[in-house]
Design a protein around this motif. Sequence first.
Motif, PDB file in Angstrom:
ATOM      1  N   TRP A   1       0.628  -1.265  -0.052  1.00 38.95           N
ATOM      2  CA  TRP A   1      -0.222  -0.318   0.154  1.00 38.95           C
ATOM      3  C   TRP A   1       1.094   1.800  -0.129  1.00 38.95           C
ATOM      4  O   TRP A   1       0.187   2.138  -0.940  1.00 38.95           O
ATOM      5  CB  TRP A   1      -0.984  -0.289   0.934  1.00 38.95           C
ATOM      6  N   ALA A   2       2.009   1.403   0.891  1.00 40.61           N
ATOM      7  CA  ALA A   2       2.912   2.401   0.948  1.00 40.61           C
ATOM      8  C   ALA A   2       3.492   2.958  -0.986  1.00 40.61           C
ATOM      9  O   ALA A   2       3.674   4.008  -0.980  1.00 40.61           O
ATOM     10  CB  ALA A   2       4.230   2.312   1.267  1.00 40.61           C
ATOM     11  N   GLU A   3       4.163   1.789  -1.302  1.00 40.93           N
ATOM     12  CA  GLU A   3       4.697   1.833  -2.447  1.00 40.93           C
ATOM     13  C   GLU A   3       3.351   2.087  -3.870  1.00 40.93           C
ATOM     14  O   GLU A   3       3.944   3.085  -4.429  1.00 40.93           O
ATOM     15  CB  GLU A   3       4.869   0.480  -3.450  1.00 40.93           C
TER      16      GLU A   3
ATOM     17  N   GLU B   1      -4.850   8.353 -11.387  1.00 35.99           N
ATOM     18  CA  GLU B   1      -3.981   8.744 -10.567  1.00 35.99           C
ATOM     19  C   GLU B   1      -4.022   7.342  -9.893  1.00 35.99           C
ATOM     20  O   GLU B   1      -2.419   6.780  -9.607  1.00 35.99           O
ATOM     21  CB  GLU B   1      -4.786   9.413  -9.502  1.00 35.99           C
ATOM     22  N   VAL B   2      -4.624   6.383  -9.367  1.00 33.94           N
ATOM     23  CA  VAL B   2      -4.287   5.154  -9.330  1.00 33.94           C
ATOM     24  C   VAL B   2      -3.908   3.964 -10.353  1.00 33.94           C
ATOM     25  O   VAL B   2      -2.566   3.336 -10.092  1.00 33.94           O
ATOM     26  CB  VAL B   2      -5.685   4.190  -8.502  1.00 33.94           C
ATOM     27  N   ALA B   3      -3.943   4.399 -11.902  1.00 31.68           N
ATOM     28  CA  ALA B   3      -3.085   3.568 -12.618  1.00 31.68           C
ATOM     29  C   ALA B   3      -2.157   3.970 -12.692  1.00 31.68           C
ATOM     30  O   ALA B   3      -0.944   3.094 -13.071  1.00 31.68           O
ATOM     31  CB  ALA B   3      -3.767   4.420 -14.054  1.00 31.68           C
ATOM     32  N   PHE B   4      -1.135   5.789 -12.965  1.00 29.44           N
ATOM     33  CA  PHE B   4      -0.216   5.832 -12.990  1.00 29.44           C
ATOM     34  C   PHE B   4       0.626   6.298 -12.072  1.00 29.44           C
ATOM     35  O   PHE B   4       1.842   6.156 -11.819  1.00 29.44           O
ATOM     36  CB  PHE B   4      -0.418   7.553 -14.379  1.00 29.44           C
ATOM     37  N   ARG B   5      -0.037   6.883 -11.078  1.00 35.69           N
ATOM     38  CA  ARG B   5       0.778   7.338 -10.239  1.00 35.69           C
ATOM     39  C   ARG B   5       1.117   6.561  -9.083  1.00 35.69           C
ATOM     40  O   ARG B   5       1.601   6.660  -7.878  1.00 35.69           O
ATOM     41  CB  ARG B   5       0.166   8.917  -9.593  1.00 35.69           C
ATOM     42  N   GLY B   6      -0.325   5.392  -8.920  1.00 37.28           N
ATOM     43  CA  GLY B   6      -0.313   4.790  -8.017  1.00 37.28           C
ATOM     44  C   GLY B   6       0.473   2.903  -8.107  1.00 37.28           C
ATOM     45  O   GLY B   6       1.849   2.996  -8.371  1.00 37.28           O
ATOM     46  N   VAL B   7      -0.138   2.240  -9.382  1.00 37.81           N
ATOM     47  CA  VAL B   7       0.555   1.003 -10.069  1.00 37.81           C
ATOM     48  C   VAL B   7       1.453   1.575 -10.946  1.00 37.81           C
ATOM     49  O   VAL B   7       2.125   0.746 -10.646  1.00 37.81           O
ATOM     50  CB  VAL B   7      -0.640   0.671  -9.962  1.00 37.81           C
TER      51      VAL B   7
END
Length: 238
Positions: free
Chosen positions: A62-64, A133-139
């Motif tokens: 989750w941190a990553e 944001e989940v797709a690019f800056r997240g996963v």
Amino acid sequence: MHAHPRGRRWEAVFAASLALVLAGWNNLVIPALPGTTTVYVGVNLAATALLLAAARAVGLSWAELGLDRRRWAAGARWGGAAAGVVATGYAVALAVPSLRPLLEDERLAGLPGGALAVQVLVRIPLGTVVWEEVAFRGVLLAALARVLPLPAAAGLAAAVFGVWHVRPTLGALAANDLAGDGAARVLAVLLACLGTAAAGLVFTWLRLRSGSLLAPVLLHLATNCLGALAAAAARRAG
């Protein structure tokens, strides 16, 4: 502890596959679907959930992913400050008559209040901002950072974010009757994609500086949602 070579290969395969899927998602998948808000939001929210599940399955924490609860406060501070800068910029542009045409967007022209509210409260936040944001800056950023130095991971994620905007840029150019056929249109798309890639780097910096995905989410929301409201206000102000 170093990752096992086999594990590292799978991490590289996951990162490369995700980059390819995202490069084609907005350009091939979304245009092939019905253009309703219900479909757009539903498909992108389902994709968000599946992508998070896949990220956890391959071992990303989750941190990553920028989703550690302990960093939410920092994300709110950094994202709120960035959103305030954007809001101030829109307010200044609306207050100066000569700048208002820069805000106008024919895709929003003439939308009744209810339809504009759906855009600002549903389609943009849930169908665009959360998913991107989940797709690019997240996963994607987290997956790339497992196999590349962080600056390279950030640069590649931003480049894919630029490619993501090819088809939307073509749609915006057509709707606003800008950049006719041929070289002018190619140049306009190239510049727009470079601009979105640069924006992706800003979002990534916020994500890394704050340690939270909330920071780029808030900036992205302010940019897109307030931009839509500013475009509508600019049209009404003449």
